[in-house]
Scaffold this active site. Sequence first.
Site, PDB file in Angstrom:
ATOM      1  N   ARG A   4      11.503  -1.254  11.979  1.00 21.95           N
ATOM      2  CA  ARG A   4       9.960  -1.319  12.410  1.00 21.95           C
ATOM      3  C   ARG A   4       9.751  -1.856  13.775  1.00 21.95           C
ATOM      4  NH1 ARG A   4       5.016   0.348   8.631  1.00 21.95           N
ATOM      5  NH2 ARG A   4       3.954  -1.244  10.834  1.00 21.95           N
ATOM      6  N   ARG A  12      11.147  -5.938   4.777  1.00 19.44           N
ATOM      7  CA  ARG A  12      11.007  -4.723   4.712  1.00 19.44           C
ATOM      8  C   ARG A  12      12.064  -4.846   6.425  1.00 19.44           C
ATOM      9  NH1 ARG A  12       5.492  -1.809   4.608  1.00 19.44           N
ATOM     10  NH2 ARG A  12       5.051  -3.663   6.826  1.00 19.44           N
ATOM     11  N   ARG A  25      -9.501   0.671   9.288  1.00 13.99           N
ATOM     12  CA  ARG A  25      -9.331  -1.205   9.797  1.00 13.99           C
ATOM     13  C   ARG A  25     -10.237  -1.595  10.650  1.00 13.99           C
ATOM     14  NH1 ARG A  25      -3.085   0.495   9.854  1.00 13.99           N
ATOM     15  NH2 ARG A  25      -2.219  -1.624   9.523  1.00 13.99           N
ATOM     16  N   ARG A  62      -0.317  -9.214  13.630  1.00 14.93           N
ATOM     17  CA  ARG A  62      -1.243  -8.470  12.685  1.00 14.93           C
ATOM     18  C   ARG A  62      -1.457  -8.815  11.998  1.00 14.93           C
ATOM     19  NH1 ARG A  62       4.150  -5.669  10.293  1.00 14.93           N
ATOM     20  NH2 ARG A  62       3.357  -4.074   8.972  1.00 14.93           N
ATOM     21  N   LYS A  67       0.602  -0.847   0.053  1.00 11.52           N
ATOM     22  CA  LYS A  67      -0.139  -0.215  -0.217  1.00 11.52           C
ATOM     23  C   LYS A  67       1.658   1.531   0.438  1.00 11.52           C
ATOM     24  CE  LYS A  67      -2.544  -1.082   3.977  1.00 11.52           C
ATOM     25  NZ  LYS A  67      -1.836  -2.005   4.327  1.00 11.52           N
TER      26      LYS A  67
HETATM   27  P1  AMP Z   1       0.835   0.391   9.134  1.00 12.58           P
HETATM   28  O1  AMP Z   1       1.878   0.941   8.816  1.00 12.58           O
HETATM   29  O2  AMP Z   1      -0.339   0.612   8.901  1.00 12.58           O
HETATM   30  O3  AMP Z   1       1.077  -1.133   8.545  1.00 12.58           O
HETATM   31  O4  AMP Z   1       0.388   0.137  10.633  1.00 12.58           O
HETATM   32  C1  AMP Z   1       0.852   0.405  11.915  1.00 12.58           C
HETATM   33  C2  AMP Z   1       0.617   0.277  12.598  1.00 12.58           C
HETATM   34  O5  AMP Z   1      -0.413   1.538  13.276  1.00 12.58           O
HETATM   35  C3  AMP Z   1      -0.966  -0.568  14.006  1.00 12.58           C
HETATM   36  O6  AMP Z   1      -0.286  -2.467  13.294  1.00 12.58           O
HETATM   37  C4  AMP Z   1      -1.864  -0.224  14.506  1.00 12.58           C
HETATM   38  O7  AMP Z   1      -1.299  -0.124  15.303  1.00 12.58           O
HETATM   39  C5  AMP Z   1      -1.446   0.835  14.238  1.00 12.58           C
HETATM   40  N1  AMP Z   1      -2.576   1.304  13.242  1.00 12.58           N
HETATM   41  C6  AMP Z   1      -2.407   2.171  11.830  1.00 12.58           C
HETATM   42  N2  AMP Z   1      -3.191   2.801  11.089  1.00 12.58           N
HETATM   43  C7  AMP Z   1      -4.309   2.206  12.411  1.00 12.58           C
HETATM   44  C8  AMP Z   1      -5.687   1.826  11.995  1.00 12.58           C
HETATM   45  N3  AMP Z   1      -6.323   2.829  11.143  1.00 12.58           N
HETATM   46  N4  AMP Z   1      -6.650   1.670  13.097  1.00 12.58           N
HETATM   47  C9  AMP Z   1      -6.208   0.841  14.417  1.00 12.58           C
HETATM   48  N5  AMP Z   1      -4.462   1.342  14.253  1.00 12.58           N
HETATM   49  C10 AMP Z   1      -4.131   1.209  13.341  1.00 12.58           C
END
Ligand code: AMP
Length: 190
Positions: A134, A128, A89, A146, A14
Amino acid sequence: MHNIVLFGPPGAGKGTQSEKLIQKYGLTHLSTGDLFRKHLGEGTELGNLAKKYMNEGRLVPDEVVIGMVEEKIESTKDAVGFIFDGFPRTTAQAEALDAMLEKHGMEISGMIALDVEEDILRERIKERGKTSGRVDDQDDEKINTRIKVYLDETLPVAGYYEKQGKFQKINGVGEIDFIFDSISKVIDSY
Ligand code: AMP
């Protein structure tokens, strides 16, 4: 004006595709993961609140995420449209997003879902993790959480947009540019 939800499990690509889309269409990228990481880096109250959820690979509570997105939409007055990446989400987030956009006379044009099988996701996330720094990219338990959270809590969001006739799935495996062309075709059809 196009408002696009770019959807898919962690590691689906994404972020990579969003970067190309903002260049081509001039859209504003709204990645909740990036916003949380920024807060974390700056040590804000919001960042500290989100930290434990993020580090464990769990979702940050809806009201926190929704508030942060609303603030970002309100403060981006000149946007020609948004790419929502990693948001919504949960179904509650999707409903809140519809309400927020309606308030500003906007709506979601469509959700584009990147389809990638689980084995490839795991490989990509680990790769990654070698450079992203991260914590949540680096160990199997967190990656498993996740993916499970995605399947249990996030996948129903696809049904939410499908009911509105706004859902399109594309193959997320292959050359980055080829996937980008497939996404562009969908956007050009809006
Ligand atoms: P991402 O970079 O999108 O994989 O997000 C990393 C982490 O941020 C996720 O594993 C969640 O802990 C938190 N996070 C990001 N977006 C959301 C969302 N829309 N709702 C809840 N937690 C989020």
